[in-house]
Design an enzyme around this catalytic site. Structure first.
Site, short mmCIF file in Angstrom:
data_model
loop_
_atom_site.label_atom_id
_atom_site.label_comp_id
_atom_site.label_asym_id
_atom_site.label_seq_id
_atom_site.Cartn_x
_atom_site.Cartn_y
_atom_site.Cartn_z
N HIS A 16 0.87 -1.19 0.00
CA HIS A 16 0.00 0.00 0.00
C HIS A 16 0.89 1.23 0.00
O HIS A 16 1.29 1.73 1.05
CB HIS A 16 -0.92 -0.04 1.23
CG HIS A 16 -1.92 1.08 1.29
ND1 HIS A 16 -3.11 0.97 1.97
CD2 HIS A 16 -1.91 2.33 0.76
CE1 HIS A 16 -3.79 2.10 1.86
NE2 HIS A 16 -3.08 2.95 1.14
N HIS A 18 1.24 4.85 -2.54
CA HIS A 18 0.84 5.63 -3.72
C HIS A 18 2.11 6.27 -4.26
O HIS A 18 2.75 7.04 -3.54
CB HIS A 18 -0.17 6.71 -3.34
CG HIS A 18 -1.40 6.17 -2.68
ND1 HIS A 18 -2.59 5.99 -3.36
CD2 HIS A 18 -1.62 5.73 -1.41
CE1 HIS A 18 -3.49 5.49 -2.53
NE2 HIS A 18 -2.93 5.32 -1.34
N HIS A 196 -9.53 0.93 -1.13
CA HIS A 196 -9.47 1.60 0.16
C HIS A 196 -10.87 1.54 0.78
O HIS A 196 -11.86 1.90 0.11
CB HIS A 196 -9.10 3.08 -0.01
CG HIS A 196 -7.65 3.33 -0.29
ND1 HIS A 196 -6.97 2.74 -1.32
CD2 HIS A 196 -6.77 4.14 0.34
CE1 HIS A 196 -5.71 3.18 -1.30
NE2 HIS A 196 -5.56 4.03 -0.31
N GLU A 199 -11.06 3.46 6.20
CA GLU A 199 -10.01 4.38 6.70
C GLU A 199 -10.76 5.47 7.48
O GLU A 199 -10.74 5.50 8.70
CB GLU A 199 -9.21 4.96 5.52
CG GLU A 199 -8.12 5.95 5.95
CD GLU A 199 -7.44 6.66 4.76
OE1 GLU A 199 -7.98 6.65 3.64
OE2 GLU A 199 -6.36 7.25 4.97
N ASP A 277 1.88 4.08 2.69
CA ASP A 277 0.81 4.90 2.10
C ASP A 277 1.37 6.06 1.26
O ASP A 277 1.50 5.92 0.05
CB ASP A 277 -0.14 5.40 3.19
CG ASP A 277 -1.54 5.71 2.66
OD1 ASP A 277 -1.81 5.47 1.47
OD2 ASP A 277 -2.38 6.19 3.44
N ASP A 278 1.67 7.18 1.90
CA ASP A 278 2.23 8.36 1.21
C ASP A 278 3.42 8.86 2.02
O ASP A 278 3.34 9.88 2.70
CB ASP A 278 1.16 9.46 1.10
CG ASP A 278 -0.06 8.97 0.34
OD1 ASP A 278 -0.01 8.95 -0.91
OD2 ASP A 278 -1.05 8.58 0.99
#
Ligand code: HPA
Ligand code: ZN
Length: 333
Positions: A16, A18, A196, A199, A277-278
């Site tokens: 996961h 991005h 997703h 969340e 994630d980011d």
């Protein structure tokens, strides 16, 4: 081995991340200058100061603005290559990266430009760093299902380079049910599916992702804990959750890392994995996420090894590959 030594030594798969969320401010400035695009910040420090989020949307606004400077194939290559160097440093040996085609095609950048740049970096990561990878194409859920259908059609010439479709962006108000048709079509074409869910959105969205989108993994899913029946289903089906601890903290999904539920989920038998994630926006890559939960939740070495094994087990790789990594993890003492 100490806990920290183990975290560093463990081979890990990232499921996961991005790719647009790995965009470090230094590289953003460099590419903006190269493409002669103005960005609303004077310095790297000023960019970092803007990374103060109170929910998912406050992050997404800044994240989409950052992606605006990516124009030519080399930009996408440089973005992905910088991430692979982080993988190498953290002993991430396999990664399945999300990309958001609509963020780029809606600005007039061709689908081929995006995927060719990313693919070239994936090939180089394999040959130069020994890191294997897959690409997952996400639909933006704040846009229409019709727009997702158009993106799916654009992806078909590159089908062999895309392992799965995903669903990201603003969750609340954009339930998985909105995309049931396009996910059915994507699965017909042979794509795997992830989404997703849970969340910021409720456990109900996780049910929908399972039943209506028929996903192979749930991204985030931490709110599943609010629904005991859903928890039972996740455990029985061994459905992976790609959990992102530092993201959850930065976007105020949890107030404090000591309150994160990843350890409780693990102890109850949910197939949880650790992911970044980011990472450029949320304060850390894979090992930073492992360290944050290991310290806040006092995870044992066995629990850390289980999390690393789960990551390969939940990856879109062969059973032989999964066994190979499990054996390497078991051999660490
Ligand atoms: N959630 C939803 N959409 C996203 C995220 C996220 O954490 N990161 C990038 N797009
Ligand atoms: Zn995400």
């Amino acid at each position: 081995m100490t806990r920290l030594e183990l975290i560093r030594a463990l081979p890990k798969a990232e499921l996961h991340v991005h790719i647009e969320g790995t965009f470090e401010p230094e590289l953003m400035f460099e590419i903006a200058q190269r493409n002669q695009i103005a960005i609303p910040y004077k310095s790297v420090e000023e960019v970092k100061q803007a990374y103060n989020f109170h929910n998912l949307q406050s992050f997404l606004d800044i994240y989409y603005a950052g992606a605006n400077v990516l124009i030519v194939e080399q930009d996408f290559y440089d973005l992905a290559w910088a991430y692979f160097e982080k993988c190498h440093a953290d002993h991430v040996t396999h990664t399945e990266m999300f990309f958001d085609p609509q963020t780029h095609t809606d600005r007039g950048v061709a689908f081929a430009t995006v995927i060719n740049g990313l693919q070239r970096a994936c090939d180089d990561a394999n040959s130069k760093l020994g890191i294997s990878s897959h690409l997952i194409m996400c639909f933006l859920r704040h846009l229409t299902e019709q727009a997702a259908f158009e993106t799916l059609e654009q992806a078909l010439p590159f089908k062999d380079q895309i392992i799965a479709v995903g669903l990201d962006s603003s969750e609340v108000g954009h339930p998985p049910s909105k995309f049931a048709g396009v996910f059915a079509k994507a699965r017909e074409y042979g794509f795997l599916a992830v989404a997703h869910a849970g969340e910021e959105g409720p456990a109900e969205y996780v049910w929908q992702a399972l039943d209506l989108l028929q996903v192979n993994r749930i991204d985030h899913g931490v709110r599943s804990e609010e629904d005991p029946e859903l928890m039972q289903r996740l455990i029985v089906e061994k459905m992976p959750l790609t959990v992102c601890p530092l993201s959850n903290l930065k976007l105020c999904v949890v107030d404090d890392m000591a309150q994160h539920n990843i350890r409780r989920l693990l102890q109850q038998g949910v197939h949880v994995t650790v992911n970044s994630d980011d990472p450029s926006y949320f304060g850390g890559y894979m090992n930073d996420n492992f360290i944050a939960i290991a310290e806040a939740l006092d995870l044992s070495n066995d629990e850390l090894k289980q999390l690393a094994k789960n990551s390969f087990d939940a990856a879109f790789i062969s059973a032989t590959e999964k066994q190979k990594w499990a054996a390497k993890i078991d051999a660490l003492v």
